[in-house]
Scaffold this motif. Structure first.
Motif, short mmCIF file in Angstrom:
data_model
loop_
_atom_site.label_atom_id
_atom_site.label_comp_id
_atom_site.label_asym_id
_atom_site.label_seq_id
_atom_site.Cartn_x
_atom_site.Cartn_y
_atom_site.Cartn_z
N VAL A 5 39.68 6.46 50.91
CA VAL A 5 40.65 7.35 51.55
C VAL A 5 40.51 7.34 53.07
N LYS A 6 39.32 6.99 53.56
CA LYS A 6 39.12 6.89 55.00
C LYS A 6 39.59 5.55 55.56
N GLY A 7 39.96 4.61 54.68
CA GLY A 7 40.49 3.34 55.14
C GLY A 7 39.57 2.15 54.97
N ASP A 8 38.33 2.37 54.52
CA ASP A 8 37.40 1.26 54.28
C ASP A 8 37.65 0.74 52.87
N VAL A 9 38.80 0.09 52.69
CA VAL A 9 39.25 -0.26 51.35
C VAL A 9 38.42 -1.36 50.68
N ASP A 10 37.72 -2.17 51.47
CA ASP A 10 36.89 -3.21 50.87
C ASP A 10 35.60 -2.64 50.28
N ASN A 11 35.25 -1.43 50.68
CA ASN A 11 34.05 -0.79 50.17
C ASN A 11 34.38 0.50 49.41
N GLY A 12 35.61 0.58 48.93
CA GLY A 12 36.04 1.80 48.27
C GLY A 12 36.75 1.55 46.96
N LEU A 13 36.84 2.60 46.16
CA LEU A 13 37.54 2.57 44.88
C LEU A 13 38.96 3.07 45.09
N LEU A 14 39.94 2.23 44.78
CA LEU A 14 41.35 2.54 45.01
C LEU A 14 42.01 2.95 43.69
N PHE A 15 41.81 4.19 43.28
CA PHE A 15 42.47 4.69 42.08
C PHE A 15 43.98 4.62 42.27
N CYS A 16 44.70 4.35 41.17
CA CYS A 16 46.16 4.26 41.25
C CYS A 16 46.76 4.41 39.86
N GLY A 17 48.07 4.63 39.82
CA GLY A 17 48.80 4.62 38.57
C GLY A 17 49.27 3.21 38.24
N SER A 18 49.84 3.05 37.06
CA SER A 18 50.25 1.73 36.60
C SER A 18 51.36 1.12 37.45
N ASN A 19 52.07 1.95 38.21
CA ASN A 19 53.20 1.47 39.01
C ASN A 19 52.88 1.22 40.48
N ALA A 20 51.62 1.23 40.84
CA ALA A 20 51.27 1.09 42.26
C ALA A 20 51.85 -0.18 42.89
N TYR A 21 51.93 -1.24 42.11
CA TYR A 21 52.43 -2.51 42.64
C TYR A 21 53.90 -2.45 43.02
N ARG A 22 54.60 -1.41 42.58
CA ARG A 22 56.03 -1.29 42.88
C ARG A 22 56.30 -0.76 44.29
N ALA A 23 55.27 -0.28 44.96
CA ALA A 23 55.45 0.22 46.32
C ALA A 23 55.78 -0.93 47.26
N GLN A 24 56.84 -0.77 48.03
CA GLN A 24 57.29 -1.82 48.93
C GLN A 24 57.22 -1.43 50.40
N ARG A 25 57.20 -0.13 50.67
CA ARG A 25 57.27 0.32 52.06
C ARG A 25 56.75 1.75 52.16
N ILE A 26 56.52 2.16 53.39
CA ILE A 26 56.18 3.57 53.65
C ILE A 26 57.49 4.35 53.75
N GLU A 27 57.61 5.42 52.99
CA GLU A 27 58.80 6.25 53.02
C GLU A 27 58.39 7.70 53.24
N SER A 28 59.34 8.56 53.36
CA SER A 28 59.04 9.98 53.54
C SER A 28 59.25 10.72 52.21
N THR A 29 58.70 11.91 52.12
CA THR A 29 58.96 12.72 50.93
C THR A 29 60.44 13.05 50.83
N ALA A 30 61.11 13.20 51.97
CA ALA A 30 62.54 13.46 51.97
C ALA A 30 63.31 12.29 51.34
N ASP A 31 62.87 11.05 51.62
CA ASP A 31 63.50 9.87 51.01
C ASP A 31 63.39 9.94 49.49
N ILE A 32 62.20 10.29 49.01
CA ILE A 32 61.98 10.34 47.56
C ILE A 32 62.85 11.41 46.91
N PHE A 33 62.90 12.58 47.52
CA PHE A 33 63.69 13.64 46.91
C PHE A 33 65.19 13.37 46.99
N ALA A 34 65.61 12.60 47.97
CA ALA A 34 67.02 12.20 48.03
C ALA A 34 67.34 11.29 46.85
#
Length: 361
Positions: free
Chosen positions: A325-354
């Motif tokens: 969570v601090k950004g040291d991803v090579d030395n960290g455990l990246l928990f995720c859901g089954s759909n994590a690979y579907r993320a394509q971009r950074i969006e806002s919560t407003a985008d999601i609710f729209a």
């Protein structure tokens, strides 16, 4: 018209709960933003005090202090929206976290990673610090009709209390999972939708017997509005979405953590054996490759999980999650859901609710 989610006297404009993600992925920034949009924002209390100055010396005290700080801040950001917490039953000092959340004014407590048999007792008789009389709503997480029946019967017999909400967490969820590895390797063969319908009917039957409505929401594998709408059309009252909110501007994780989701391919989403004894789902990275070769040395115990034996653990899950969570991803455990690979971009919560609004209408 968008269906609202009614939990007792709480009304969410959208039937959407943002899932609690630890360590530090869903804190006040994300939870407050989701609540302000009309969903229900959830803070994960798992090792929530990792940024506190005394965390390494006294993690329990630091965590409890951070629980209250994050709830207060989220409610300031929420503009009157609903803010809750997710507290794992497996957490050391579980009841202390429940008490701290109630005192700080959490609207909702969602609890899993074990059966939350003591949740009503831990939350009862605790006064909110702001003097408001309304108590937190209580919700267990269940993954089978058996666990649903056990918790409903126990709460009624022991406390004369029915849950205010029930979260059904399926096998496509992220983080620690309430299924064995064999089940998770053949999810299609589980026919889990049939189990969801059995759980739903069991909970509604308890509600009818108690002359009250118990809303039920589905968690795990819900990434789009269309997928959420499917569960609503099947009779559920709402959905819980977690992975979708990781790659938002407001998510509390480091940008490198979010980028790992965007970079991930479907084959990078793997099942792992957590040191706490449960299977989990994570993104394959250098850290997981290292753990496959043998134990990873770790520092002092942070007192996170009841079942952990520091002298025997293959790695410290707290250290691994904090690194990530601090950004040291090579030395960290990246928990995720089954759909994590579907993320394509950074969006806002407003985008999601729209997008959700369009699907729900």
């Amino acid at each position: 018209m968008i269906k609202q989610l009614q939990i007792g006297d709480l009304t969410a404009r959208f039937p959407v709960i943002q899932g609690g993600m630890g360590v530090g992925v869903s804190l006040s920034g994300l939870a407050g933003a989701v609540a302000a949009q009309g969903g229900i924002g959830i803070i994960s209390t798992a090792q929530i005090g990792y940024r506190e100055p005394d965390y390494q010396v006294n993690p329990h005290t630091a965590n409890l202090r951070a629980v209250k700080k994050e709830i207060r801040r989220a409610k300031e950001l929420a503009a009157g929206g609903i803010v809750g917490v997710n507290i794992m039953v497996a957490t050391k000092g579980y009841e202390d976290y429940v008490k701290a959340a109630v005192e700080a004014g959490a609207d909702l407590i969602i609890s899993g990673a074990g059966l939350p048999v003591t949740l009503p007792e831990a939350a009862s008789g605790v006064r909110r610090e702001d003097g408001v009389s309304r108590q937190a709503k209580l919700s267990p997480i269940v993954s089978s009709v058996k666990s649903a029946n056990v918790i409903m019967k126990y709460w009624m017999k022991k406390y004369n209390y029915l849950p205010d909400l029930v979260v059904i967490e399926g096998p496509l969820a992220g983080g620690h999972l309430g299924f064995d590895r064999k089940q998770l390797e053949d999810i299609e063969g589980m026919h889990y939708e049939e189990e969801v319908m059995r759980i739903l009917e069991a909970i509604k039957a308890f509600g009818r017997a108690g002359n009250r409505e118990i809303p039920v929401v589905m968690a795990g594998g819900v990434y789009t509005g269309a997928e959420a709408r499917k569960w609503l059309d099947m009779g559920l009252d709402g959905v819980q979405m977690a992975t979708r909110f990781v790659t938002t501007v407001e998510c509390d994780a480091h940008p490198a953590f979010k980028q790992a989701y965007i970079n991930a391919e479907k084959e990078d989403i793997v099942l792992v054996k957590s040191p706490v004894g449960m299977p989990g789902r994570a993104i394959r990275n250098a850290f997981l490759e290292r753990t496959a070769k043998g134990p990873v040395p770790h520092g002092r115990c942070h007192g996170c999980i009841k079942t952990c034996k520091p002298q025997e653990t293959p790695y410290c899950i707290t250290e691994a999650l904090v690194n990530a969570v601090k950004g040291d991803v090579d030395n960290g455990l990246l928990f995720c859901g089954s759909n994590a690979y579907r993320a394509q971009r950074i969006e806002s919560t407003a985008d999601i609710f729209a997008e959700l609004a369009s699907a729900f209408e």
